[in-house]
Design an enzyme around this catalytic site. Structure first.
Site, short mmCIF file in Angstrom:
data_model
loop_
_atom_site.label_atom_id
_atom_site.label_comp_id
_atom_site.label_asym_id
_atom_site.label_seq_id
_atom_site.Cartn_x
_atom_site.Cartn_y
_atom_site.Cartn_z
N ASP A 96 27.64 37.48 40.18
CA ASP A 96 26.88 36.77 41.23
C ASP A 96 27.19 35.34 41.31
O ASP A 96 26.64 34.54 41.86
CB ASP A 96 25.25 36.99 40.72
CG ASP A 96 25.11 36.88 39.47
OD1 ASP A 96 25.46 35.84 38.81
OD2 ASP A 96 24.40 37.45 38.67
N HIS A 113 34.49 40.27 35.59
CA HIS A 113 34.53 41.43 36.94
C HIS A 113 34.51 40.79 38.13
O HIS A 113 34.46 41.41 39.26
CB HIS A 113 33.19 42.13 36.91
CG HIS A 113 33.22 43.28 35.51
ND1 HIS A 113 31.97 43.79 35.10
CD2 HIS A 113 34.19 43.82 34.79
CE1 HIS A 113 32.36 44.44 33.88
NE2 HIS A 113 33.55 44.60 33.68
N THR A 156 22.65 43.83 28.59
CA THR A 156 23.78 44.82 29.12
C THR A 156 23.56 46.25 28.66
O THR A 156 22.72 46.35 27.44
CB THR A 156 25.07 44.40 28.53
OG1 THR A 156 26.02 45.34 29.04
CG2 THR A 156 25.15 44.08 27.04
#
Length: 241
Positions: free
Chosen positions: A86, A101, A188
């Protein structure tokens, strides 16, 4: 040496961004014909670019205007690897974090995996949402032939059937894991390779681990402390100490 923080989707939940496996999570909602795990692949991008890009835009890019929360700001001066794409850590002022990522605000040339290629700002403001699919295909330079290597563009995001490369700073991430005096995992589910890699290094180098999550996953490690609280509660507790 400083503590290494590894964050997941739970950190951005308070910014209004769905977690990955919640009721409205990224990997819970797919497209009309495909599951999320099928959609978020290089194979899907190559075979069905229109459907891939439309799904990607609706599921990720729609959150591009969300802002960082208190946890992102607290992490702004920390050594950080985030699984989130994001970009909120950057908005909070962390200039050295690793987006392992990728990031929704960037794109790259579509290339064979391996080489490091330029990352540049994704011009999402040029997308015509009234003509979304065609507009995305035009933006990513995809013709009727489909994505073309070294011609078309690709979101700067690591897909399920891709592997960690230097484009995603994997070597720097591994060095930080090995050298950290402590690794703190926040928000996570430990369901991706990078978290397992970090745990492997922690066991190998006897690095203490902390897990911060309201429902923490129990991990195989001889020296782990669990904090069954939210990320916001954790930073308040840490600030008080």
């Amino acid at each position: 040496m400083t503590t290494l923080y590894i964050t997941g989707a739970g950190v951005s939940a308070e910014s209004g961004i769905p977690t990955f496996r919640g009721e409205d999570g990224y990997w819970t909602i797919g497209s009309k014909n495909y599951t999320p795990m099928e959609m978020a692949t290089r194979a899907m991008y190559m075979a069905h670019p229109a459907e891939f890009l439309t799904w990607y835009y609706k599921r990720f890019i729609s959150y591009r205007h969300h802002g960082p929360n208190a946890v992102h700001h607290w992490l702004a001066n920390k050594q950080l690897i985030t699984q989130n794409i994001d970009g909120l850590d950057g908005k909070a002022g962390n200039t050295n974090y690793i987006a392992i990522h990728g990031r929704i605000d960037q794109m790259t040339l579509f290339h064979e995996q391996g080489p490091i290629v330029e990352r540049f700002e994704a011009p999402w403001h040029h997308v015509d949402e009234n003509n979304l699919t065609d507009s995305l295909l035009d933006l990513f330079k995809i013709s009727k032939k489909g994505p073309e290597l070294n011609v078309s563009l690709k979101p700067y995001v690591l897909l399920f059937d891709e592997f960690y490369t230097e484009l995603y700073q994997i070597e720097k991430a591994q060095q930080q894991m090995q050298n950290a005096p402590k690794i703190v995992f926040i928000g996570t589910s430990f369901s991706v390779n990078i978290t397992q890699m970090a745990l492997d290094y922690a066991r190998q180098f006897e690095i203490p681990v902390e897990v911060v999550d309201p429902n923490p996953c129990h991990v195989m490690h001889p020296n782990v402390t669990y904090h069954a609280i939210t990320a916001s509660q954790y930073i308040q507790t840490d600030s008080a100490n």
